[in-house]
Write a protein that holds these residues in place. Structure first.
Motif, short mmCIF file in Angstrom:
data_model
loop_
_atom_site.label_atom_id
_atom_site.label_comp_id
_atom_site.label_asym_id
_atom_site.label_seq_id
_atom_site.Cartn_x
_atom_site.Cartn_y
_atom_site.Cartn_z
N GLN A 104 -11.05 -10.45 -100.22
CA GLN A 104 -12.37 -10.79 -99.71
C GLN A 104 -12.40 -10.94 -98.19
N LEU A 105 -11.27 -10.67 -97.52
CA LEU A 105 -11.16 -10.93 -96.08
C LEU A 105 -11.57 -9.74 -95.22
N GLY A 106 -12.27 -10.06 -94.12
CA GLY A 106 -12.62 -9.04 -93.15
C GLY A 106 -11.95 -9.25 -91.81
N ALA A 107 -11.47 -10.47 -91.54
CA ALA A 107 -10.80 -10.79 -90.27
C ALA A 107 -10.12 -12.14 -90.41
N CYS A 108 -9.16 -12.39 -89.52
CA CYS A 108 -8.46 -13.67 -89.56
C CYS A 108 -8.08 -14.11 -88.15
N VAL A 109 -7.70 -15.40 -88.06
CA VAL A 109 -7.31 -15.99 -86.79
C VAL A 109 -6.14 -16.93 -87.05
N MET A 110 -5.25 -16.99 -86.09
CA MET A 110 -4.10 -17.90 -86.19
C MET A 110 -3.74 -18.39 -84.79
N GLY A 111 -2.93 -19.45 -84.76
CA GLY A 111 -2.43 -19.96 -83.50
C GLY A 111 -1.10 -19.31 -83.13
N ALA A 112 -0.62 -19.65 -81.96
CA ALA A 112 0.61 -19.06 -81.43
C ALA A 112 1.83 -19.41 -82.28
N VAL A 147 -12.91 -21.00 -79.71
CA VAL A 147 -13.05 -20.62 -81.12
C VAL A 147 -14.45 -20.10 -81.41
N VAL A 148 -15.45 -20.53 -80.67
CA VAL A 148 -16.81 -20.03 -80.85
C VAL A 148 -16.85 -18.53 -80.53
N ASP A 149 -16.24 -18.14 -79.42
CA ASP A 149 -16.21 -16.72 -79.03
C ASP A 149 -15.35 -15.91 -80.00
N VAL A 150 -14.22 -16.47 -80.41
CA VAL A 150 -13.35 -15.77 -81.36
C VAL A 150 -14.08 -15.59 -82.69
N HIS A 151 -14.76 -16.63 -83.15
CA HIS A 151 -15.50 -16.55 -84.41
C HIS A 151 -16.56 -15.45 -84.34
N ALA A 152 -17.27 -15.36 -83.22
CA ALA A 152 -18.29 -14.32 -83.06
C ALA A 152 -17.67 -12.93 -83.14
N ALA A 153 -16.54 -12.73 -82.48
CA ALA A 153 -15.86 -11.43 -82.52
C ALA A 153 -15.35 -11.12 -83.93
N MET A 154 -14.82 -12.12 -84.61
CA MET A 154 -14.34 -11.93 -85.98
C MET A 154 -15.49 -11.56 -86.91
N THR A 155 -16.60 -12.26 -86.78
CA THR A 155 -17.77 -12.01 -87.61
C THR A 155 -18.26 -10.58 -87.44
N GLU A 156 -18.31 -10.13 -86.20
CA GLU A 156 -18.75 -8.76 -85.91
C GLU A 156 -17.81 -7.75 -86.56
N TRP A 176 -10.64 -15.73 -92.32
CA TRP A 176 -9.52 -16.59 -92.71
C TRP A 176 -8.92 -17.26 -91.49
N VAL A 177 -8.93 -18.58 -91.49
CA VAL A 177 -8.18 -19.35 -90.50
C VAL A 177 -6.80 -19.53 -91.10
N VAL A 178 -5.82 -18.77 -90.59
CA VAL A 178 -4.47 -18.74 -91.16
C VAL A 178 -3.75 -20.05 -90.87
N GLY A 179 -3.78 -20.49 -89.66
CA GLY A 179 -3.07 -21.69 -89.25
C GLY A 179 -2.97 -21.71 -87.76
N ALA A 220 -14.57 -28.67 -85.68
CA ALA A 220 -15.29 -29.39 -84.62
C ALA A 220 -16.45 -28.57 -84.07
N ALA A 221 -16.29 -27.24 -84.10
CA ALA A 221 -17.35 -26.35 -83.61
C ALA A 221 -18.39 -26.05 -84.69
N GLY A 222 -18.23 -26.63 -85.89
CA GLY A 222 -19.17 -26.41 -86.97
C GLY A 222 -19.03 -25.04 -87.62
N LEU A 223 -17.85 -24.44 -87.52
CA LEU A 223 -17.64 -23.08 -87.99
C LEU A 223 -16.79 -22.97 -89.26
N LEU A 224 -16.27 -24.08 -89.76
CA LEU A 224 -15.41 -24.04 -90.94
C LEU A 224 -16.25 -24.35 -92.18
N ASP A 225 -16.18 -23.45 -93.17
CA ASP A 225 -16.99 -23.61 -94.38
C ASP A 225 -16.20 -24.13 -95.57
N GLU A 226 -14.98 -23.65 -95.73
CA GLU A 226 -14.17 -24.04 -96.89
C GLU A 226 -12.73 -24.28 -96.49
#
Length: 175
Positions: free
Chosen positions: A44-52, A92-101, A109-112, A122-128
């Motif tokens: 179900q994934l279209g994009a993901c993000v992770m930390g260093a 994370v707001v800018d990253v989320h927008a790019a991921m959504t696009e 997916w927020v990997v870790g 904190a940015a109001g972007l996490l749903d589950e």
């Protein structure tokens, strides 16, 4: 489309040891085609993000990244890689927008790690939040989510050694 933090954790709430080890996780029995397992989740994934630190763990363990477009939020310099991986120090707001696009209506997916998931919250972007609890405690390490997050239990399953929970993030009521 939902933004989902999906991860394994210990019973005492850590996603990695103080040394970033996941040996406690990879030694456990899980049915990859079973309930709430990654195989079904990744479809179900279209994009993901992770930390260093997560990206570094992949590099240290010779894990290749698949075809899912990924963003690595970092201030470190990493060698460029083949495939759809973007290294960024954007918010994370800018990253989320790019991921959504990029995701074409599929889930994000927020990997870790937990700190990054906390930033999305904190940015109001996490749903589950999906947690696969391993039958082990570490006593110390990197917390699954080092922030105050209110959750509502949506689903529970057992997958061999793991107790799996799917939660909705409860947003504060508007004034």
């Amino acid at each position: 489309m939902a933004t989902i933090y999906y991860t394994g954790c210990t019973l005492d709430g850590f996603i990695a040891s103080p040394e970033h080890s996941l040996d406690w996780l990879t030694s456990r029995d899980i049915d990859q085609d079973g309930p709430m397992a990654f195989t079904g989740f990744e479809q179900q994934l279209g994009a993901c993000v992770m930390g260093a630190n997560t990206w570094q763990w992949l590099l240290d363990h010779d894990e290749s990244w698949g075809g899912t477009p990924a963003w690595v939020v970092t201030h470190r310099d990493f060698a460029p890689v083949e495939g759809p991986v973007t290294f960024t120090d954007a918010s994370v707001v800018d990253v989320h927008a790019a991921m959504t696009e990029q995701a074409g209506g599929k889930d994000l997916w927020v990997v870790g790690g937990g700190g990054l998931a906390g930033q999305f919250h904190a940015a109001g972007l996490l749903d589950e939040v999906w947690l696969q609890y391993a039958p082990v405690t570490l006593g110390d390490g990197h917390p699954v989510l080092p922030a105050h997050v209110e959750l509502e239990l949506l689903e529970v399953a057992r997958n061999r050694d793991f107790m799996c929970g799917r939660y909705a993030v409860v947003r504060p009521a508007a004034p």
